[in-house]
Design a protein around this motif. Sequence first.
Motif, PDB file in Angstrom:
ATOM      1  N   GLY A 256       0.807  -1.332   0.173  1.00  0.00           N
ATOM      2  CA  GLY A 256       0.035  -0.008  -0.045  1.00  0.00           C
ATOM      3  C   GLY A 256       0.781   1.337   0.146  1.00  0.00           C
ATOM      4  N   LEU A 257       2.004   1.278   0.473  1.00  0.00           N
ATOM      5  CA  LEU A 257       2.856   2.333   0.562  1.00  0.00           C
ATOM      6  C   LEU A 257       3.316   2.899  -0.923  1.00  0.00           C
ATOM      7  N   ALA A 258       3.429   1.849  -1.654  1.00  0.00           N
ATOM      8  CA  ALA A 258       4.045   1.784  -3.127  1.00  0.00           C
ATOM      9  C   ALA A 258       2.874   2.283  -4.240  1.00  0.00           C
ATOM     10  N   LEU A 259       1.532   1.568  -3.893  1.00  0.00           N
ATOM     11  CA  LEU A 259       0.648   1.485  -4.633  1.00  0.00           C
ATOM     12  C   LEU A 259      -0.531   2.630  -4.334  1.00  0.00           C
ATOM     13  N   GLY A 260      -0.439   3.117  -3.022  1.00  0.00           N
ATOM     14  CA  GLY A 260      -1.605   3.888  -2.417  1.00  0.00           C
ATOM     15  C   GLY A 260      -2.881   3.383  -2.403  1.00  0.00           C
ATOM     16  N   ALA A 261      -4.002   4.097  -2.644  1.00  0.00           N
ATOM     17  CA  ALA A 261      -5.193   3.459  -2.465  1.00  0.00           C
ATOM     18  C   ALA A 261      -5.652   2.823  -3.876  1.00  0.00           C
ATOM     19  N   GLN A 262      -5.472   1.322  -3.448  1.00  0.00           N
ATOM     20  CA  GLN A 262      -5.790   0.411  -4.827  1.00  0.00           C
ATOM     21  C   GLN A 262      -6.817  -0.633  -4.068  1.00  0.00           C
ATOM     22  N   ALA A 263      -7.954  -0.856  -4.972  1.00  0.00           N
ATOM     23  CA  ALA A 263      -8.957  -2.086  -4.511  1.00  0.00           C
ATOM     24  C   ALA A 263      -8.087  -3.358  -4.096  1.00  0.00           C
ATOM     25  N   ALA A 264      -6.941  -3.718  -4.958  1.00  0.00           N
ATOM     26  CA  ALA A 264      -6.388  -5.017  -4.484  1.00  0.00           C
ATOM     27  C   ALA A 264      -5.815  -5.127  -3.291  1.00  0.00           C
ATOM     28  N   VAL A 265      -5.316  -3.806  -2.731  1.00  0.00           N
ATOM     29  CA  VAL A 265      -4.678  -3.561  -1.432  1.00  0.00           C
ATOM     30  C   VAL A 265      -5.648  -3.855  -0.178  1.00  0.00           C
ATOM     31  N   TYR A 266      -6.857  -3.372  -0.374  1.00  0.00           N
ATOM     32  CA  TYR A 266      -7.935  -3.540   0.734  1.00  0.00           C
ATOM     33  C   TYR A 266      -8.707  -4.706   0.649  1.00  0.00           C
ATOM     34  N   VAL A 267      -8.692  -5.319  -0.626  1.00  0.00           N
ATOM     35  CA  VAL A 267      -9.292  -6.733  -0.683  1.00  0.00           C
ATOM     36  C   VAL A 267      -8.347  -7.629   0.185  1.00  0.00           C
ATOM     37  N   ASN A 268      -7.025  -7.585  -0.165  1.00  0.00           N
ATOM     38  CA  ASN A 268      -6.325  -8.740   0.543  1.00  0.00           C
ATOM     39  C   ASN A 268      -6.394  -8.310   2.190  1.00  0.00           C
ATOM     40  N   ALA A 269      -6.409  -7.006   2.471  1.00  0.00           N
ATOM     41  CA  ALA A 269      -6.573  -6.539   3.898  1.00  0.00           C
ATOM     42  C   ALA A 269      -7.682  -7.323   4.618  1.00  0.00           C
ATOM     43  N   ALA A 270      -8.745  -7.100   3.837  1.00  0.00           N
ATOM     44  CA  ALA A 270      -9.991  -7.689   4.197  1.00  0.00           C
ATOM     45  C   ALA A 270     -10.125  -9.155   4.438  1.00  0.00           C
ATOM     46  N   ASP A 271      -9.417  -9.989   3.485  1.00  0.00           N
ATOM     47  CA  ASP A 271      -9.124 -11.409   3.604  1.00  0.00           C
ATOM     48  C   ASP A 271      -8.616 -11.648   4.768  1.00  0.00           C
ATOM     49  N   ALA A 272      -7.266 -10.956   4.994  1.00  0.00           N
ATOM     50  CA  ALA A 272      -6.500 -11.350   6.184  1.00  0.00           C
ATOM     51  C   ALA A 272      -7.434 -10.928   7.517  1.00  0.00           C
ATOM     52  N   TYR A 273      -8.200 -10.033   7.593  1.00  0.00           N
ATOM     53  CA  TYR A 273      -9.101  -9.572   8.781  1.00  0.00           C
ATOM     54  C   TYR A 273     -10.077 -10.675   9.131  1.00  0.00           C
ATOM     55  N   ILE A 274     -10.700 -11.158   7.960  1.00  0.00           N
ATOM     56  CA  ILE A 274     -11.594 -12.071   8.219  1.00  0.00           C
ATOM     57  C   ILE A 274     -11.192 -13.288   8.808  1.00  0.00           C
ATOM     58  N   ARG A 275     -10.014 -13.744   8.378  1.00  0.00           N
ATOM     59  CA  ARG A 275      -9.157 -14.875   9.025  1.00  0.00           C
ATOM     60  C   ARG A 275      -8.853 -14.474  10.393  1.00  0.00           C
ATOM     61  N   LEU A 276      -8.560 -13.425  10.824  1.00  0.00           N
ATOM     62  CA  LEU A 276      -8.098 -12.888  12.140  1.00  0.00           C
ATOM     63  C   LEU A 276      -9.275 -12.924  12.895  1.00  0.00           C
ATOM     64  N   GLN A 277     -10.576 -13.085  12.529  1.00  0.00           N
ATOM     65  CA  GLN A 277     -11.863 -12.592  13.107  1.00  0.00           C
ATOM     66  C   GLN A 277     -11.818 -11.430  13.425  1.00  0.00           C
ATOM     67  N   ARG A 278     -11.400 -10.193  12.646  1.00  0.00           N
ATOM     68  CA  ARG A 278     -11.541  -8.934  12.915  1.00  0.00           C
ATOM     69  C   ARG A 278     -12.359  -8.456  11.919  1.00  0.00           C
ATOM     70  N   PHE A 279     -13.844  -8.719  12.275  1.00  0.00           N
ATOM     71  CA  PHE A 279     -14.780  -8.387  11.423  1.00  0.00           C
ATOM     72  C   PHE A 279     -15.156  -6.953  11.112  1.00  0.00           C
ATOM     73  N   HIS A 280     -14.860  -6.238  12.062  1.00  0.00           N
ATOM     74  CA  HIS A 280     -15.331  -4.746  11.942  1.00  0.00           C
ATOM     75  C   HIS A 280     -14.323  -4.089  10.950  1.00  0.00           C
ATOM     76  N   GLU A 281     -12.991  -4.344  11.072  1.00  0.00           N
ATOM     77  CA  GLU A 281     -11.732  -4.183  10.038  1.00  0.00           C
ATOM     78  C   GLU A 281     -12.210  -4.676   8.779  1.00  0.00           C
ATOM     79  N   ALA A 282     -12.377  -5.764   8.664  1.00  0.00           N
ATOM     80  CA  ALA A 282     -12.809  -6.638   7.718  1.00  0.00           C
ATOM     81  C   ALA A 282     -13.887  -5.775   6.655  1.00  0.00           C
ATOM     82  N   GLU A 283     -15.049  -5.382   7.247  1.00  0.00           N
ATOM     83  CA  GLU A 283     -16.002  -4.761   6.798  1.00  0.00           C
ATOM     84  C   GLU A 283     -15.734  -3.235   6.259  1.00  0.00           C
ATOM     85  N   ILE A 284     -14.571  -2.576   7.077  1.00  0.00           N
ATOM     86  CA  ILE A 284     -14.300  -1.183   6.433  1.00  0.00           C
ATOM     87  C   ILE A 284     -13.492  -1.507   5.282  1.00  0.00           C
ATOM     88  N   CYS A 285     -12.646  -2.453   5.162  1.00  0.00           N
ATOM     89  CA  CYS A 285     -11.843  -2.580   4.135  1.00  0.00           C
ATOM     90  C   CYS A 285     -12.807  -2.983   2.981  1.00  0.00           C
TER      91      CYS A 285
END
Length: 371
Positions: A256-285
Amino acid sequence: MAGFADPPQHQLLGLFQAGQYREVLQRAQALNLRLEQDPIAAQIVAGALFQLGEFAKAARLLEPHQAALGADGSYLSLYGATCRRLGQLNSAKDLLSRALALDPQAPQIRNNYANLLIDLGELAEARRLLEGLLAEDPSYADARANLNRLQFREQQSAPALAPNASTTAAAPATALASAQSWMPQDPLMLAFAEDEVRQAGAVAFSKPAPNSAAALARQLPDPDKAAVAADQLKLAAQAIQENNPAFALQLVSQAGLALGAQAAVYVNAADAYIRLQRFHEAEICLLHALQLGGPALPHYINLITLASMRGDCALARHYIDAAAAIDPKHPQLAQVREQVQRQEAGQGSRYSFVAQWALPNLTPAPPVSAP
């Protein structure tokens, strides 16, 4: 995608042109097509996957056929757009520039390429393309929006890059043609089931396997920030598959530091948060990914689950309608709709906003092999 002599290709193309993208996938499977040996069929199936937001799968189908289709503008445009959705901006630039060289008057390719150039900070060439499009078609709304975005970027960067330069708008260029951009939807995976959330798990840092994401990350070259960031996103997806979402978040943060705001960045973050059961963060991402990448069926199905977990069934129904607009025959859609209906029937009271959301601590579904 013209000039097909093979009946199976005609069948796939007819379904694709009718917008029946999931039927394209089902027909290709029923026909037992060997897509690795059939470039045209592979391109049609990849186009259907793109429309359904399965960008990684589309890229895997397109990549082996560069030798056969490398002079086909529609192939290069589709593959370039796919790479852009995956955050692989340098690859997208190479493919789209080749498509543009083959058909320099194609409005869709020019607008899409200009949009990519803005992401890459190559503003002068992007301006030339967009002003040419608008000179021929002043009503082209997407080109106008891209030019507005470019002008704002120029205003931000002009003092730092050229302190003595004039900040007045450049004179209108007389350039290329008219327009419309090919930018479909953006999905990736469903929540809490392994066949849909392909990227899974619990943290496991010790002694990474030789081919693990953690081991491969140490071998990344450092030629170019965008290329490294694209590799980091690939490794982040692999890390989630290897049950290492915490490491995936590190990789996504670096990308994300190199690409900035890109959908692929937030998609991967959401997938990781889901598996960490951090559902609030996943929903935002996921919401950020939708804003950046456009309508996306797997994101919508994730959001259905997340909203219903909080008891917000009205919002879940909204996302059901949005998902149905993309793919009404998606195999998970009827299932989540029934779940929301059962929840509504037994809920007994309407959803209310409270000072702090109480998020349930759920256990993800056990792994299920993909169909």
